[in-house]
Design an enzyme around this catalytic site. Structure first.
Site, PDB file in Angstrom:
ATOM      1  N   CYS A  10      14.568  -5.863  15.507  1.00 36.63           N
ATOM      2  CA  CYS A  10      13.698  -6.492  14.497  1.00 36.63           C
ATOM      3  C   CYS A  10      14.015  -7.952  14.194  1.00 36.63           C
ATOM      4  CB  CYS A  10      13.768  -5.713  13.184  1.00 36.63           C
ATOM      5  SG  CYS A  10      13.004  -4.093  13.312  1.00 36.63           S
ATOM      6  N   TYR A 153      11.967  -5.040  35.707  1.00 38.82           N
ATOM      7  CA  TYR A 153      11.432  -4.806  34.348  1.00 38.82           C
ATOM      8  C   TYR A 153      10.366  -3.711  34.410  1.00 38.82           C
ATOM      9  CZ  TYR A 153       8.812  -5.653  30.020  1.00 38.82           C
ATOM     10  OH  TYR A 153       8.155  -5.503  28.823  1.00 38.82           O
TER      11      TYR A 153
END
Ligand code: NAD
Length: 313
Positions: A10, A153
């Site tokens: 976050c 990825y």
């Protein structure tokens, strides 16, 4: 009563925006445990949260790559009760495979795959026992469609998709929901961090042609795509809130309707040839026309496909 939401990663980007949006819910329906690896990076979140900080939003340190950190964080949660787990932490990796060490590749899997699995393993048993809960995983359109020079990825996101697709079936039996969010390009530090990495790259082991395709063909077209199709982190936060609040949340949730044709193309030809050749042509035969191609794609996306994505509004 308030639903407890725990979010990973976050300190920036999508995770920060989800934390703030939920904490600022007018009806105060959420109690947000916003977590980040390094609490020294809390300022941006604290500032964006405003009055919600200390009320509907609290901070906790959590590194998804560490067993101890995850265990400590969850034991500190009242009754270990997490109603909604949002697995957002993730890292990118770009470049020719020849230049990337196995160690670097493993780090991507450690965060994007094992990090998410570690969180789910810690929290899912309590959800199963309570016969309630919602697990959200921030995947990517790259979890459904391979993208050149994003090999590792993409593989890490495919891995988590396979894991979740399998788990979702069992969880249905326990009334626990599992939803994947599938953003296309989003303007966050993610993009900047990767471009910074690319600028520093020296490409050991890669031949000159490959390096040229990467630097002079892929990178400019990738920048074009971000410009033409990029969403804001807040758009992804709004989509995620919609998924949480839906009575019957879908398993896969695209956030960008411009990507629905790409997914449709994949399922339209199970041999994979259509996807591979379309991407080949987009990259090598249109080159700098990528931007135009993307705009054509925008026009072609028919309304029935558009409806398959959730819209932030
Ligand atoms: P970001 O870099 O701003 O955010 C990623 C966050 O994860 C950062 O705060 C970072 O510190 C955190 N993180 C990394 N490793 C961690 C660890 N071991 N433990 C805890 N936190 C850790 O980028 P973002 O775009 O907001 O990315 C969020 C998620 O969205 C990622 O999973 C990413 O794969 C996904 N995503 C991003 C895009 C995009 O274009 N930006 C597109 C599709 C999906």
């Amino acid at each position: 009563s308030q639903r407890v939401v725990l979010i990973t990663g976050c300190s920036s980007g999508i995770g920060l925006r989800i934390a703030v949006l939920l904490a600022k819910d007018e009806q105060k329906r959420y109690y947000v445990i916003a977590t980040m690896r390094d609490l020294k990076k809390k300022d941006k979140l604290v500032q964006a949260a405003g009055d919600a900080f200390g009320n509907t939003l609290t901070l906790q340190a959590l590194d998804v790559c560490s067993d101890d950190s995850v265990r400590q964080c969850i034991s500190a949660v009242k009754d270990r009760r997490v109603d909604i787990l949002i697995n957002n932490a993730g890292v990118g990796l770009l470049g020719p495979v020849e230049s990337i060490s196995l160690e670097q590749m493993k780090m991507v899997f450690e965060t994007n795959f094992f990090g998410t699995v570690r969180m789910i393993k810690e929290i899912m048993p309590d959800m199963k026992r309570r016969r309630a809960g919602h697990i959200i995983v921030m995947s990517s359109v790259m979890g459904m469609q391979g993208v050149v020079f994003n090999d590792v990825y993409t593989a890490s996101k495919f891995a988590i998709e396979g894991f979740c697709e399998s788990l979702a079936v069992q969880l249905l039996k326990f009334n626990v929901k599992l939803s994947l969010i599938e953003p296309g390009p989003v303007h966050t530090e993610f993009e900047a961090k990767m471009m910074e990495e690319v600028a520093k790259m020296e490409f050991p082991g890669a031949d000159a042609d490959t390096v040229r395709y990467f630097k002079d063909v892929y990178i400019p077209s990738s920048i074009d795509i971000f410009e033409a199709m990029g969403q804001k982190p807040d758009d992804i936060a709004k989509c995620t809130k919609k998924v949480i609040e839906s009575r019957n949340p879908r398993f896969r949730n695209l956030t960008n309707s411009l990507y629905t044709p790409i997914v449709a193309m994949k399922y339209a030809d199970e041999t994979g040839g259509l996807s591979v050749h379309t991407f080949y042509n987009l990259l090598f035969n249109f080159g700098s026309l990528m931007h135009i191609t993307m705009n054509i794609l925008k026009c072609l996306t028919c309304s029935c496909l558009r409806r398959r994505a959730i819209s932030p509004d």
